[in-house]
Design a protein around this motif. Structure first.
Motif, PDB file in Angstrom:
ATOM      1  N   SER A  22     -32.740  34.629  -9.672  1.00  9.70           N
ATOM      2  CA  SER A  22     -31.958  33.595 -10.354  1.00  9.70           C
ATOM      3  C   SER A  22     -30.709  34.138 -11.036  1.00  9.70           C
ATOM      4  O   SER A  22     -29.894  33.364 -11.537  1.00  9.70           O
ATOM      5  CB  SER A  22     -32.829  32.871 -11.390  1.00  9.70           C
ATOM      6  OG  SER A  22     -33.194  33.763 -12.433  1.00  9.70           O
ATOM      7  N   ASP A  23     -30.535  35.453 -11.039  1.00 12.49           N
ATOM      8  CA  ASP A  23     -29.370  36.076 -11.683  1.00 12.49           C
ATOM      9  C   ASP A  23     -28.468  36.685 -10.610  1.00 12.49           C
ATOM     10  O   ASP A  23     -28.798  37.723 -10.036  1.00 12.49           O
ATOM     11  CB  ASP A  23     -29.838  37.162 -12.647  1.00 12.49           C
ATOM     12  CG  ASP A  23     -28.699  37.809 -13.414  1.00 12.49           C
ATOM     13  OD1 ASP A  23     -27.515  37.555 -13.086  1.00 12.49           O
ATOM     14  OD2 ASP A  23     -28.990  38.585 -14.340  1.00 12.49           O
ATOM     15  N   PRO A  24     -27.334  36.050 -10.317  1.00 10.42           N
ATOM     16  CA  PRO A  24     -26.448  36.567  -9.263  1.00 10.42           C
ATOM     17  C   PRO A  24     -26.010  38.014  -9.476  1.00 10.42           C
ATOM     18  O   PRO A  24     -25.730  38.719  -8.504  1.00 10.42           O
ATOM     19  CB  PRO A  24     -25.244  35.625  -9.309  1.00 10.42           C
ATOM     20  CG  PRO A  24     -25.767  34.369  -9.905  1.00 10.42           C
ATOM     21  CD  PRO A  24     -26.830  34.799 -10.883  1.00 10.42           C
ATOM     22  N   VAL A  37     -20.737  41.279  -7.841  1.00 12.77           N
ATOM     23  CA  VAL A  37     -20.701  39.841  -8.084  1.00 12.77           C
ATOM     24  C   VAL A  37     -19.827  39.614  -9.302  1.00 12.77           C
ATOM     25  O   VAL A  37     -19.865  40.381 -10.267  1.00 12.77           O
ATOM     26  CB  VAL A  37     -22.134  39.289  -8.315  1.00 12.77           C
ATOM     27  CG1 VAL A  37     -22.091  37.835  -8.732  1.00 12.77           C
ATOM     28  CG2 VAL A  37     -22.966  39.455  -7.062  1.00 12.77           C
ATOM     29  N   GLN A  38     -19.027  38.575  -9.246  1.00  7.18           N
ATOM     30  CA  GLN A  38     -18.123  38.271 -10.365  1.00  7.18           C
ATOM     31  C   GLN A  38     -18.017  36.758 -10.540  1.00  7.18           C
ATOM     32  O   GLN A  38     -18.542  36.003  -9.733  1.00  7.18           O
ATOM     33  CB  GLN A  38     -16.748  38.886 -10.110  1.00  7.18           C
ATOM     34  CG  GLN A  38     -16.095  38.432  -8.825  1.00  7.18           C
ATOM     35  CD  GLN A  38     -14.892  39.278  -8.435  1.00  7.18           C
ATOM     36  OE1 GLN A  38     -14.891  40.486  -8.612  1.00  7.18           O
ATOM     37  NE2 GLN A  38     -13.876  38.625  -7.911  1.00  7.18           N
ATOM     38  N   ASP A  39     -17.344  36.361 -11.601  1.00 12.17           N
ATOM     39  CA  ASP A  39     -17.108  34.943 -11.902  1.00 12.17           C
ATOM     40  C   ASP A  39     -18.392  34.114 -11.897  1.00 12.17           C
ATOM     41  O   ASP A  39     -18.444  33.027 -11.343  1.00 12.17           O
ATOM     42  CB  ASP A  39     -16.094  34.338 -10.921  1.00 12.17           C
ATOM     43  CG  ASP A  39     -14.768  35.060 -10.929  1.00 12.17           C
ATOM     44  OD1 ASP A  39     -14.397  35.607 -11.982  1.00 12.17           O
ATOM     45  OD2 ASP A  39     -14.098  35.097  -9.876  1.00 12.17           O
ATOM     46  N   VAL A  40     -19.427  34.624 -12.541  1.00 10.03           N
ATOM     47  CA  VAL A  40     -20.722  33.942 -12.560  1.00 10.03           C
ATOM     48  C   VAL A  40     -20.723  32.858 -13.633  1.00 10.03           C
ATOM     49  O   VAL A  40     -20.322  33.090 -14.773  1.00 10.03           O
ATOM     50  CB  VAL A  40     -21.868  34.947 -12.822  1.00 10.03           C
ATOM     51  CG1 VAL A  40     -23.195  34.223 -12.991  1.00 10.03           C
ATOM     52  CG2 VAL A  40     -21.935  35.973 -11.705  1.00 10.03           C
ATOM     53  N   SER A  41     -21.169  31.673 -13.242  1.00  2.56           N
ATOM     54  CA  SER A  41     -21.410  30.583 -14.184  1.00  2.56           C
ATOM     55  C   SER A  41     -22.731  29.922 -13.781  1.00  2.56           C
ATOM     56  O   SER A  41     -23.351  30.326 -12.801  1.00  2.56           O
ATOM     57  CB  SER A  41     -20.262  29.563 -14.146  1.00  2.56           C
ATOM     58  OG  SER A  41     -20.330  28.788 -12.964  1.00  2.56           O
ATOM     59  N   GLU A  42     -23.143  28.907 -14.509  1.00  3.87           N
ATOM     60  CA  GLU A  42     -24.380  28.187 -14.157  1.00  3.87           C
ATOM     61  C   GLU A  42     -24.264  27.534 -12.785  1.00  3.87           C
ATOM     62  O   GLU A  42     -25.254  27.396 -12.078  1.00  3.87           O
ATOM     63  CB  GLU A  42     -24.674  27.104 -15.203  1.00  3.87           C
ATOM     64  CG  GLU A  42     -25.108  27.640 -16.538  1.00  3.87           C
ATOM     65  CD  GLU A  42     -26.511  28.211 -16.488  1.00  3.87           C
ATOM     66  OE1 GLU A  42     -27.387  27.610 -15.840  1.00  3.87           O
ATOM     67  OE2 GLU A  42     -26.723  29.272 -17.106  1.00  3.87           O
TER      68      GLU A  42
END
Length: 144
Positions: A22-24, A37-42
Motif C-alpha cells: 500500500s506504500d508506493p 517513486v516520486q510525487d506520492v499522494s493518496e
C-alpha cells in the motif's frame, strides 16, 4: 485485452504485506524495473524506470482502489504520454487473503492495446507473466 493473474503465499502476516503493497515508496524494493517513486499522494504516484538506453522514464499512476488489508489497484495515466498511442488501459490489482501467519497475494495485471497494436497482445503475455512473477518473488524476498 489480456489479464495476467498470478498468486503466491508470502511468509508474513497480512498486516506486514499490506504495509508494503500500500506504500508506493516500497515499489523499488520489490517491483521489477522501478528505480524510484516520486510525487506520492493518496490518489497518485509516479514510478521512474530506465529505458533500454538507460534514460529515466516517468510512469504516472492513479490509485483506483485501496481497501486496507484486502485490495489495492492502480492504473497508468495514459493521456499525453507516449504510451497513449499503444495502450487503451493498463492496470494492476493486488489482492490479499489472510492465512494467519502467511498471506496469499494475487496480482492481476490488465492490459488493453489500441487499434492495430491489439494483434501484438499474445506477445505481451509472456513479459506480463514474468513481470508479475518477479514482483511476487521480490515481495516474498522482501518480507521473508
Amino acid at each position: 485485452m489480456a489479464t495476467t493473474s498470478r498468486s503466491r503465499e508470502i511468509g508474513a502476516p497480512v498486516e506486514d504485506v499490506w504495509n508494503v503493497v500500500s506504500d508506493p515508496y516500497h515499489l523499488p524494493r520489490w517491483w521489477p524495473g522501478v528505480t524510484r517513486v516520486q510525487d506520492v499522494s493518496e490518489q497518485s504516484f509516479t514510478e521512474v524506470v530506465p529505458t533500454k538506453r538507460g534514460k529515466p522514464m516517468r510512469l504516472d499512476f492513479r490509485v483506483a482502489e485501496s481497501v486496507p488489508l484486502q485490495r489495492r489497484s492502480w492504473s497508468q495515466s495514459l493521456p499525453g504520454t507516449p504510451f497513449e498511442r499503444l495502450l487503451e488501459a493498463w492496470s494492476t490489482t493486488i489482492t490479499l487473503a489472510d492465512l494467519g501467519d502467511r498471506t496469499l497475494v494475487t496480482i492481476d495485471e490488465f492490459q488493453q492495446l489500441r487499434g492495430s497494436f491489439r494483434m501484438a497482445l499474445p506477445l505481451q503475455r509472456r513479459p506480463a507473466r514474468r513481470r508479475v512473477d518477479a514482483a511476487l518473488a521480490g515481495l516474498a524476498e522482501l518480507l521473508s
